[in-house]
Design a protein around this motif. Structure first.
Motif, PDB file in Angstrom:
ATOM      1  N   GLU A 118       5.726   5.506  -2.212  1.00  0.00           N
ATOM      2  CA  GLU A 118       5.688   3.952  -1.555  1.00  0.00           C
ATOM      3  C   GLU A 118       7.034   3.337  -1.631  1.00  0.00           C
ATOM      4  OE1 GLU A 118       1.516   2.264  -3.467  1.00  0.00           O
ATOM      5  OE2 GLU A 118       2.631   3.419  -4.983  1.00  0.00           O
TER       6      GLU A 118
ATOM      7  N   ILE B 215      10.111   4.076  -0.340  1.00  0.00           N
ATOM      8  CA  ILE B 215      11.300   4.460  -0.924  1.00  0.00           C
ATOM      9  C   ILE B 215      12.414   4.200   0.026  1.00  0.00           C
ATOM     10  CG2 ILE B 215      10.504   6.282  -2.845  1.00  0.00           C
ATOM     11  CD1 ILE B 215      10.982   8.535  -0.930  1.00  0.00           C
TER      12      ILE B 215
ATOM     13  N   SER C 117       6.884   5.716   3.099  1.00  0.00           N
ATOM     14  CA  SER C 117       5.540   5.528   2.285  1.00  0.00           C
ATOM     15  C   SER C 117       4.685   6.746   2.910  1.00  0.00           C
ATOM     16  CB  SER C 117       4.757   4.343   2.596  1.00  0.00           C
ATOM     17  OG  SER C 117       5.529   3.373   1.919  1.00  0.00           O
TER      18      SER C 117
ATOM     19  N   SER D  88      15.056   2.371  -4.258  1.00  0.00           N
ATOM     20  CA  SER D  88      13.981   1.294  -4.649  1.00  0.00           C
ATOM     21  C   SER D  88      12.614   2.220  -4.152  1.00  0.00           C
ATOM     22  CB  SER D  88      13.903   0.094  -3.901  1.00  0.00           C
ATOM     23  OG  SER D  88      13.953   0.103  -2.626  1.00  0.00           O
TER      24      SER D  88
ATOM     25  N   SER E 279       8.658   3.943  -5.330  1.00  0.00           N
ATOM     26  CA  SER E 279       7.940   4.400  -6.448  1.00  0.00           C
ATOM     27  C   SER E 279       7.156   5.679  -5.716  1.00  0.00           C
ATOM     28  CB  SER E 279       6.955   3.616  -6.907  1.00  0.00           C
ATOM     29  OG  SER E 279       5.692   3.552  -6.108  1.00  0.00           O
TER      30      SER E 279
ATOM     31  N   THR F 289       4.423   8.284  -7.353  1.00  0.00           N
ATOM     32  CA  THR F 289       3.389   8.560  -8.312  1.00  0.00           C
ATOM     33  C   THR F 289       2.646   9.982  -8.145  1.00  0.00           C
ATOM     34  OG1 THR F 289       3.188   6.138  -8.017  1.00  0.00           O
ATOM     35  CG2 THR F 289       1.880   7.314  -9.572  1.00  0.00           C
TER      36      THR F 289
ATOM     37  N   SER G 224       4.820   8.236 -13.103  1.00  0.00           N
ATOM     38  CA  SER G 224       5.903   7.795 -12.039  1.00  0.00           C
ATOM     39  C   SER G 224       7.060   8.940 -11.985  1.00  0.00           C
ATOM     40  CB  SER G 224       6.554   6.609 -12.430  1.00  0.00           C
ATOM     41  OG  SER G 224       7.723   6.494 -11.646  1.00  0.00           O
TER      42      SER G 224
ATOM     43  N   THR H  69      10.019   8.778 -10.299  1.00  0.00           N
ATOM     44  CA  THR H  69      11.412   8.396 -10.084  1.00  0.00           C
ATOM     45  C   THR H  69      12.452   8.489 -10.813  1.00  0.00           C
ATOM     46  OG1 THR H  69      10.380   6.197 -10.240  1.00  0.00           O
ATOM     47  CG2 THR H  69      10.889   6.949  -7.988  1.00  0.00           C
ATOM     48  N   SER H  70      11.952   8.552 -12.272  1.00  0.00           N
ATOM     49  CA  SER H  70      13.033   8.556 -13.351  1.00  0.00           C
ATOM     50  C   SER H  70      13.065   9.903 -14.052  1.00  0.00           C
ATOM     51  CB  SER H  70      12.911   7.402 -14.294  1.00  0.00           C
ATOM     52  OG  SER H  70      11.677   7.482 -14.979  1.00  0.00           O
TER      53      SER H  70
END
Ligand SMILES: Nc1ncnc2c1ncn2[C@@H]1O[C@H](COP(=O)(O)OP(=O)(O)OP(=O)(O)O)[C@@H](O)[C@H]1O
Ligand SMILES: [Mg+2]
Lengths: 258, 297
Positions: A9, A11, A25, A59, A61, A63, A72, A74-75
């Motif tokens: 979404e 990014i 997205s 920025s 997300s 998933t 999630s 992203t990290s």
């Protein structure tokens, strides 16, 4: 569309000073084959690399529907993303040339500790008998097509739920491409979801359920594969077929005089 | 005369063993992160100091001292990697090179500060200095142990890199970091492990060096570290077998130069060593066992 297995979404991704993905997205449903099409430098590889954790979005997300609920990405570090069930077969195959075919497959199963690894190798050797013949050879000594079979098998060795392929047809002869795409359809038939990046839009749209087109880091078109195959702008830009906007009819080829 | 030559060969083999141990670790670290690690020899120095100032001073037996020194070398190298090299993993290669020089100087100066630059006489416990007659040449038990331990270490290392999951992952990582990550290989941990293995071997070399020459000082790691670098380059950087071979060749050549030339040339041994390096690289730019640059990519 079935329940989303992967949801990307909005990014935004930067490489050095330049933004390579702009508000991208997309989603990949459970059991689908979804294609991402685009020309050179459009951002296809960057999209896959961001999903698999090699690049971090500034920025947005990502998933993934993990076995025990949504996660999630992203990290997460790449190894944890692999652990969740996402395999990324990279652009240009990138087999480990100094490692034997067998060692490459072992690395594909790096995070597995079950006792089925040998059985899986055996299974893929049945599918690609040439790999069995080459098992002890260095991967760098294989032909391009054999390397692609190895790269595909290596990615499958992690038993992924989502298989991401970056331009599997790149630089291969037509018969080999057909063979690879047959395997991709079989892989899906056995329950693995496939996210397929291609410049070869004709092949990709043939096997895919849905597709996205990316240009300059932005998703510009999305829809069912059959619809995209008829979309005049897709036909013109990615299928190499000239169309007239009004009727969608093909212009007859120009006379070539010698 | 032939006993004299044999004696020189044995001395060269012993010196070459120590160079080989340091060079193999150096090469291993280079091949996985493309880092020319000038601090590698200083890890050998720290190994030597912990052997003699801590473990031997505490009266431990040799069979405890050796694994303890291996552990110290591994830990020191892994900590340096974690604290210093990891934060600049993405930086250009030259940054790592300069940083390693800085780390080397830092370790040496801290060593001088805490322990003084004065060399101290040391010896290993046990009957290691017993002389044996070998066809007229003199060999100590320690000499035999040095050569045997080196060969065993090299064999174990080879099996580790060739056969084990972690060893194969090291080779995969050294070839293609991002592809290794896509396999789920935790590359940071694999890189730390490579430093630890190299550090353990360096620590062992430090123990041998102190035991053999009977002296240790905070600067003792620098020249052997440099020579190990030369050995690794002669053998072909990135090739472990090449580094071991280069270490032995260098040890032999150095002893032969010192032993065969009139004694007034003895102090030029390092000049000969580097002359040899230049000569080898002129004839074989990739070293003895190295691959051409384009294959290494
Ligand atoms: N390592 C990099 N550092 C900086 N910019 C990069 C890097 N790799 C790619 N780019 C830039 O990112 C943009 C997107 O590249 P990407 O590789 O994602 O495109 P692609 O769609 O996969 O293209 P291709 O079909 O050629 O593989 C391009 O403008 C490219 O120049
Ligand atoms: Mg690409």
């Amino acid at each position: 569309m079935p329940d989303a297995l992967l949801k990307v979404e909005s990014i935004n991704v930067w490489r050095g000073a330049s933004q390579v993905l702009n508000d991208v997205s997309l989603s990949v449903g459970q059991g689908e084959i979804v294609a991402l099409l685009g020309g050179n430098g459009a951002g296809k590889t960057s999209t896959l690399s961001t999903i698999s954790g090699l690049l971090r979005p500034k920025s947005g997300s990502i998933t993934f529907a993990g076995e025990s609920g949504p996660v999630s990405l992203t990290s997460l570090r790449p190894e944890n993303i692999v652990k969740l069930g996402i395999a990324h077969c990279p652009e240009g195959r990138q087999v480990f040339g100094g490692l034997s075919v067998m060692e490459n497959l072992r690395m594909g199963a790096y995070l597995r500790h079950d006792d089925q690894i040998g059985a899986d190798v055996e299974h893929y050797f049945e599918l690609f008998p040439i790999l069995r013949e080459r098992a002890d050879l260095k991967a760098g000594q294989l032909s391009g097509g054999e390397q692609m079979m190895l790269a595909l098998t290596r990615a499958l060795m992690s038993r992924p739920r989502l298989l991401m392929l970056d331009e599997p047809s790149l630089g291969l002869a037509p018969q080999v491409i057909d063979q690879i795409f047959d395997r991709i359809e079989e892989i899906r038939a056995q329950g693995t979801t496939v996210f397929l990046v291609e410049q070869n839009a004709a092949m990709a749209l043939e096997v895919a359920d849905r597709a996205y087109v990316i240009e300059n880091g932005k998703i510009t078109i999305s829809g069912n594969a059959s619809e995209l195959a008829e979309d005049p702008s897709v036909r013109e830009a990615y299928l190499g077929i000239e169309t007239t906007q009004a009727t969608g009819a093909e212009i007859p080829p120009m006379e070539t005089s010698s | 005369m032939s006993a004299y030559v044999l004696q020189q060969l044995i001395n060269g083999l012993v010196l070459g063993s120590m160079y080989a141990l340091v060079a193999v670790g150096f090469s291993m670290i280079y091949s996985i992160v493309r880092l020319i690690n000038f601090a590698h020899g200083d890890v050998a120095m720290i190994g030597a100091f912990s052997t003699f100032l801590v473990f031997a001073a505490a009266g431990l037996p040799l069979w405890v001292i050796v694994p303890a020194t291996l552990a110290v070398g591994a830990a020191v190298a892994a900590i340096i990697e974690f604290l210093v090299f990891r934060p600049q993993r993405q930086a250009p290669q030259v940054n790592g090179f300069i940083t390693s020089l800085g780390v080397s100087i830092l370790i040496q100066n801290v060593g001088i500060l805490l322990l003084s630059a004065q060399p101290r006489s040391v010896r290993l416990p046990g009957l290691l200095r017993t002389n044996h007659d070998f066809f007229g040449a003199r060999v100590t038990t320690l000499d035999i142990l040095i050569v045997a331990a080196t060969l065993i270490s090299l064999l174990v290392l080879t099996l580790f890199v060739k056969r084990t999951r972690l060893g194969i992952a090291m080779r995969a990582t050294s070839e293609n970091v991002s592809a290794a990550q896509l396999m789920g290989i935790p590359v940071n941990r694999v890189i730390t492990a490579a430093f630890a293995v190299g550090g353990a071997l360096a620590g062992l070399a430090g123990l041998m060096w102190g035991g053999r020459y009977g002296q240790i000082d905070p600067l003792m790691g620098f020249v052997p570290g440099l020579k190990a670098f030369v050995a690794a380059v002669i053998g072909g950087v990135g090739s472990l077998a090449g580094a071991a071979l280069g270490g032995y060749l260098l040890g032999m050549a150095e002893i032969m130069i010192v032993g065969m030339l009139p004694s007034e040339y003895g102090s030029y041994r390092d000049a000969f060593v580097f002359g040899l390096l230049i000569l080898v690289l002129l004839v074989m730019p990739n070293g003895l066992l190295g691959k051409p640059a384009e294959e290494r990519a």
